[in-house]
Write a protein that holds these residues in place. Structure first.
Motif, PDB file in Angstrom:
ATOM      1  N   ARG A   1       5.320  16.741  -1.432  1.00 10.26           N
ATOM      2  CA  ARG A   1       5.611  18.052  -1.991  1.00 10.26           C
ATOM      3  C   ARG A   1       4.334  18.816  -2.289  1.00 10.26           C
ATOM      4  NH1 ARG A   1       8.505  22.498  -1.953  1.00 10.26           N
ATOM      5  NH2 ARG A   1       8.763  23.470  -4.012  1.00 10.26           N
ATOM      6  N   ALA A   2       3.326  18.131  -2.854  1.00  9.15           N
ATOM      7  CA  ALA A   2       2.055  18.775  -3.170  1.00  9.15           C
ATOM      8  C   ALA A   2       1.384  19.286  -1.896  1.00  9.15           C
ATOM      9  CB  ALA A   2       1.137  17.795  -3.893  1.00  9.15           C
ATOM     10  N   HIS A   3       1.436  18.475  -0.836  1.00 10.84           N
ATOM     11  CA  HIS A   3       0.833  18.876   0.433  1.00 10.84           C
ATOM     12  C   HIS A   3       1.523  20.117   0.992  1.00 10.84           C
ATOM     13  CE1 HIS A   3      -1.046  18.537   4.378  1.00 10.84           C
ATOM     14  NE2 HIS A   3       0.152  18.694   4.910  1.00 10.84           N
ATOM     15  N   SER A   4       2.829  20.175   0.905  1.00  5.44           N
ATOM     16  CA  SER A   4       3.584  21.307   1.430  1.00  5.44           C
ATOM     17  C   SER A   4       3.237  22.598   0.692  1.00  5.44           C
ATOM     18  CB  SER A   4       5.089  21.025   1.309  1.00  5.44           C
ATOM     19  OG  SER A   4       5.846  22.135   1.721  1.00  5.44           O
ATOM     20  N   VAL A   5       3.125  22.510  -0.623  1.00  8.01           N
ATOM     21  CA  VAL A   5       2.798  23.697  -1.413  1.00  8.01           C
ATOM     22  C   VAL A   5       1.353  24.124  -1.164  1.00  8.01           C
ATOM     23  CG1 VAL A   5       2.545  24.612  -3.749  1.00  8.01           C
ATOM     24  CG2 VAL A   5       4.488  23.138  -3.189  1.00  8.01           C
ATOM     25  N   ARG A   6       0.449  23.137  -1.153  1.00  2.00           N
ATOM     26  CA  ARG A   6      -0.969  23.456  -0.935  1.00  2.00           C
ATOM     27  C   ARG A   6      -1.180  24.066   0.447  1.00  2.00           C
ATOM     28  NH1 ARG A   6      -2.637  18.780  -1.603  1.00  2.00           N
ATOM     29  NH2 ARG A   6      -3.179  18.867  -3.833  1.00  2.00           N
ATOM     30  N   TRP A   7      -0.453  23.589   1.438  1.00  2.79           N
ATOM     31  CA  TRP A   7      -0.530  24.077   2.814  1.00  2.79           C
ATOM     32  C   TRP A   7      -0.275  25.588   2.876  1.00  2.79           C
ATOM     33  CZ3 TRP A   7      -1.639  22.213   7.645  1.00  2.79           C
ATOM     34  CH2 TRP A   7      -1.061  22.826   8.743  1.00  2.79           C
ATOM     35  N   ARG A   8       0.641  26.042   2.016  1.00  4.14           N
ATOM     36  CA  ARG A   8       0.950  27.468   2.008  1.00  4.14           C
ATOM     37  C   ARG A   8      -0.035  28.253   1.145  1.00  4.14           C
ATOM     38  NH1 ARG A   8       6.186  25.236   1.620  1.00  4.14           N
ATOM     39  NH2 ARG A   8       6.296  25.608  -0.637  1.00  4.14           N
ATOM     40  N   LEU A   9      -0.483  27.672   0.059  1.00  3.10           N
ATOM     41  CA  LEU A   9      -1.357  28.388  -0.864  1.00  3.10           C
ATOM     42  C   LEU A   9      -2.783  28.542  -0.346  1.00  3.10           C
ATOM     43  CD1 LEU A   9      -0.311  26.889  -4.333  1.00  3.10           C
ATOM     44  CD2 LEU A   9       0.283  29.131  -3.401  1.00  3.10           C
ATOM     45  N   ASP A  10      -3.323  27.492   0.294  1.00  4.81           N
ATOM     46  CA  ASP A  10      -4.737  27.551   0.689  1.00  4.81           C
ATOM     47  C   ASP A  10      -4.967  28.223   2.039  1.00  4.81           C
ATOM     48  OD1 ASP A  10      -4.081  25.657   2.622  1.00  4.81           O
ATOM     49  OD2 ASP A  10      -5.135  24.007   1.654  1.00  4.81           O
ATOM     50  N   GLY A  11      -3.898  28.676   2.684  1.00  5.39           N
ATOM     51  CA  GLY A  11      -4.033  29.449   3.909  1.00  5.39           C
ATOM     52  C   GLY A  11      -3.915  28.672   5.198  1.00  5.39           C
ATOM     53  N   ARG A  12      -3.823  27.349   5.119  1.00  6.91           N
ATOM     54  CA  ARG A  12      -3.787  26.560   6.353  1.00  6.91           C
ATOM     55  C   ARG A  12      -2.554  26.862   7.199  1.00  6.91           C
ATOM     56  NH1 ARG A  12      -4.445  20.549   4.431  1.00  6.91           N
ATOM     57  NH2 ARG A  12      -3.621  21.487   2.510  1.00  6.91           N
ATOM     58  N   GLN A  13      -1.430  27.100   6.556  1.00  2.00           N
ATOM     59  CA  GLN A  13      -0.209  27.391   7.311  1.00  2.00           C
ATOM     60  C   GLN A  13      -0.395  28.629   8.190  1.00  2.00           C
ATOM     61  OE1 GLN A  13       3.259  28.877   5.122  1.00  2.00           O
ATOM     62  NE2 GLN A  13       4.549  27.451   6.264  1.00  2.00           N
ATOM     63  N   LEU A  14      -0.947  29.691   7.625  1.00  3.45           N
ATOM     64  CA  LEU A  14      -1.152  30.919   8.377  1.00  3.45           C
ATOM     65  C   LEU A  14      -2.254  30.748   9.422  1.00  3.45           C
ATOM     66  CD1 LEU A  14      -0.903  33.545   5.502  1.00  3.45           C
ATOM     67  CD2 LEU A  14       0.823  33.009   7.226  1.00  3.45           C
ATOM     68  N   ALA A  15      -3.286  29.984   9.097  1.00  2.00           N
ATOM     69  CA  ALA A  15      -4.359  29.742  10.064  1.00  2.00           C
ATOM     70  C   ALA A  15      -3.827  29.000  11.284  1.00  2.00           C
ATOM     71  CB  ALA A  15      -5.488  28.941   9.404  1.00  2.00           C
ATOM     72  N   TRP A  16      -2.987  28.007  11.065  1.00  2.00           N
ATOM     73  CA  TRP A  16      -2.377  27.282  12.188  1.00  2.00           C
ATOM     74  C   TRP A  16      -1.441  28.195  12.970  1.00  2.00           C
ATOM     75  CZ3 TRP A  16      -2.536  22.389  14.453  1.00  2.00           C
ATOM     76  CH2 TRP A  16      -3.472  21.508  13.896  1.00  2.00           C
ATOM     77  N   SER A  17      -0.711  29.032  12.276  1.00  2.00           N
ATOM     78  CA  SER A  17       0.217  29.939  12.949  1.00  2.00           C
ATOM     79  C   SER A  17      -0.527  30.895  13.879  1.00  2.00           C
ATOM     80  CB  SER A  17       1.015  30.732  11.901  1.00  2.00           C
ATOM     81  OG  SER A  17       1.865  31.673  12.518  1.00  2.00           O
ATOM     82  N   ASP A  18      -1.589  31.514  13.374  1.00  7.25           N
ATOM     83  CA  ASP A  18      -2.356  32.435  14.205  1.00  7.25           C
ATOM     84  C   ASP A  18      -3.078  31.697  15.329  1.00  7.25           C
ATOM     85  OD1 ASP A  18      -1.546  34.719  12.964  1.00  7.25           O
ATOM     86  OD2 ASP A  18      -3.382  35.042  11.809  1.00  7.25           O
ATOM     87  N   SER A  19      -3.526  30.479  15.075  1.00  4.87           N
ATOM     88  CA  SER A  19      -4.180  29.686  16.116  1.00  4.87           C
ATOM     89  C   SER A  19      -3.214  29.384  17.251  1.00  4.87           C
ATOM     90  CB  SER A  19      -4.727  28.380  15.533  1.00  4.87           C
ATOM     91  OG  SER A  19      -5.752  28.627  14.593  1.00  4.87           O
ATOM     92  N   ARG A  20      -1.983  29.049  16.897  1.00  9.20           N
ATOM     93  CA  ARG A  20      -0.981  28.795  17.937  1.00  9.20           C
ATOM     94  C   ARG A  20      -0.699  30.063  18.738  1.00  9.20           C
ATOM     95  NH1 ARG A  20       1.354  25.257  13.888  1.00  9.20           N
ATOM     96  NH2 ARG A  20       2.578  26.991  13.050  1.00  9.20           N
ATOM     97  N   LEU A  21      -0.671  31.209  18.052  1.00  3.97           N
ATOM     98  CA  LEU A  21      -0.435  32.480  18.746  1.00  3.97           C
ATOM     99  C   LEU A  21      -1.563  32.775  19.728  1.00  3.97           C
ATOM    100  CD1 LEU A  21       1.166  35.088  19.122  1.00  3.97           C
ATOM    101  CD2 LEU A  21      -0.060  36.058  17.181  1.00  3.97           C
ATOM    102  N   VAL A  22      -2.799  32.566  19.303  1.00  2.04           N
ATOM    103  CA  VAL A  22      -3.943  32.795  20.194  1.00  2.04           C
ATOM    104  C   VAL A  22      -3.869  31.873  21.403  1.00  2.04           C
ATOM    105  CG1 VAL A  22      -6.442  32.530  20.393  1.00  2.04           C
ATOM    106  CG2 VAL A  22      -5.478  33.706  18.410  1.00  2.04           C
ATOM    107  N   ALA A  23      -3.564  30.605  21.172  1.00  2.00           N
ATOM    108  CA  ALA A  23      -3.483  29.648  22.278  1.00  2.00           C
ATOM    109  C   ALA A  23      -2.367  30.021  23.253  1.00  2.00           C
ATOM    110  CB  ALA A  23      -3.258  28.241  21.735  1.00  2.00           C
ATOM    111  N   ALA A  24      -1.244  30.506  22.714  1.00  2.00           N
ATOM    112  CA  ALA A  24      -0.091  30.834  23.558  1.00  2.00           C
ATOM    113  C   ALA A  24      -0.322  32.104  24.368  1.00  2.00           C
ATOM    114  CB  ALA A  24       1.161  30.996  22.698  1.00  2.00           C
TER     115      ALA A  24
END
Length: 360
Positions: free
Chosen positions: A91-114
């Motif tokens: 649960r802590a990892h899931s919340v931190r993933w959204r708060l520290d920006g990693r979720q959005l960084a991975w999302s944009d990285s996938r968009l660039v790759a695609a």
């Protein structure tokens, strides 16, 4: 090329000269209304903390270093981490993933790759340097930031429309700390050339950043260029890989570069200022224009109403839901557009009003 000397004193002297000359520069080349609010906080942070940690400066995050991390997480990280420590690991990892920006960084990285296409400008493995500290994310073996991915999204759009295999030079107005230059020079290590035009103190930060990444001898700084009556890009690119200029130097620039880019900078300027920049950029642009800016609904801009898109010539335009710089929200609704133009000087109107519409 400059060599030796004390880097810290060089950077501060560079900034001092920029600020002194800005006071004597024409009004059209001084900070616009938006940037007048950011000038003093940025200067205070540089004075207090130095250039070495500029991406972590509070003023930088608000004006020229976009980030993914939630503002409340940045402001209260230690307290939030203590709370997360009370949660189960998953649960802590899931919340931190959204708060520290990693979720959005991975999302944009996938968009660039695609959206990247084979061939052309090779940006698939370009990583952001850690110079300047601040928010960095590791995605599939590369270091990314929001700034890097903002630009890569624009470049992959450009690659999908035109052949970028022989794109070797670029000019940007309002290039921040130099991310586009870093991408360009890393993608073209042998013949890449980049010119960033920005106001101080950001121009001084860009000089510092590009000098640290590519070497001080590779970057022409303001202290050296301010005395030149003519800035001949064709001659300067034989000696330097990158040049950082202040706006009032643009009238002295000659030569032509392949690409003109403006990412989320014209949107911060008054129309008359944009019109003046368009006038100066026209003779310097040889092939393409790449823009990404948000226009307020009250400005009269509507999809399909741009002077660029309404005039004949091969044009590709794409709507984008991209998150822009961390700038205060306005009361007017906004729309973000990415626009690529195969440049033809005939499209630039001699009318200031038409030119402003074209560039905004």
């Amino acid at each position: 090329p400059r060599q030796g000397g004390n880097a810290v004193s060089d950077d501060r002297e560079n900034l001092r000269l920029m600020l002194a000359d800005m006071k004597r520069a024409p009004v059209e080349f001084r900070p616009t209304n938006f940037w007048e609010r950011g000038l003093q906080p940025i200067l205070e942070d540089v004075e207090a903390h130095g250039f070495e940690t500029f991406r972590a400066h509070r003023s930088a995050r608000g004006f020229y270093v976009p980030g993914y991390a939630r503002p409340e997480y940045q402001a209260h990280r230690d307290r939030i981490e203590r709370i997360l420590g009370l949660l189960p690991d998953r649960r802590a990892h899931s919340v931190r993933w959204r708060l520290d920006g990693r979720q959005l960084a991975w999302s944009d990285s996938r968009l660039v790759a695609a959206t990247d296409v084979p061939g052309g400008l090779d940006v698939a493995s370009v990583s952001q340097s850690s110079v300047g500290g601040g928010e960095l994310h590791q995605v599939r073996g590369r270091t990314v930031t929001r700034s890097l991915l903002n630009y890569l999204r624009g470049i992959t759009l450009l690659k999908s429309v035109v052949d970028t295999s022989d794109l070797t030079s670029a000019l940007e107005i309002g290039g921040g700390y130099g991310t586009l230059g870093e991408i360009f020079l890393k993608a073209r290590p042998d013949d890449g050339f980049f010119v960033n035009v920005d106001i101080p103190p950001v121009a001084a930060v860009s000089t510092y950043y590009l000098s640290e990444v590519f070497g001080r001898e590779a970057v022409l700084g303001y202290a050296e260029s301010r005395e030149l009556d003519v800035l001949d890009l064709n001659a300067l690119r034989d000696r330097y890989r990158a040049i950082v200029l202040c706006p009032w130097q643009l009238p002295a620039v000659t030569g032509r570069l392949d690409l003109f880019a403006n990412f989320m900078s014209f949107q911060e300027m008054e129309p008359a200022v944009v019109a003046r920049y368009c006038e100066l950029v026209e003779p310097l642009t040889a092939r393409y224009v790449l823009l990404r800016n948000s226009a307020t609904a009250s400005s009269g801009w509507r999809p399909g109403n741009s002077a660029f898109s309404s005039r004949s010539g091969p044009t590709s335009s794409s709507s984008s839901s991209a998150r822009s710089k961390n700038v205060p929200a306005t009361r007017s609704s906004t729309v973000t557009r990415a626009l690529i133009v195969r440049f033809d000087p005939r499209w630039w109107s001699s009318s200031a009003a038409d030119t402003t519409e074209a560039c905004t």
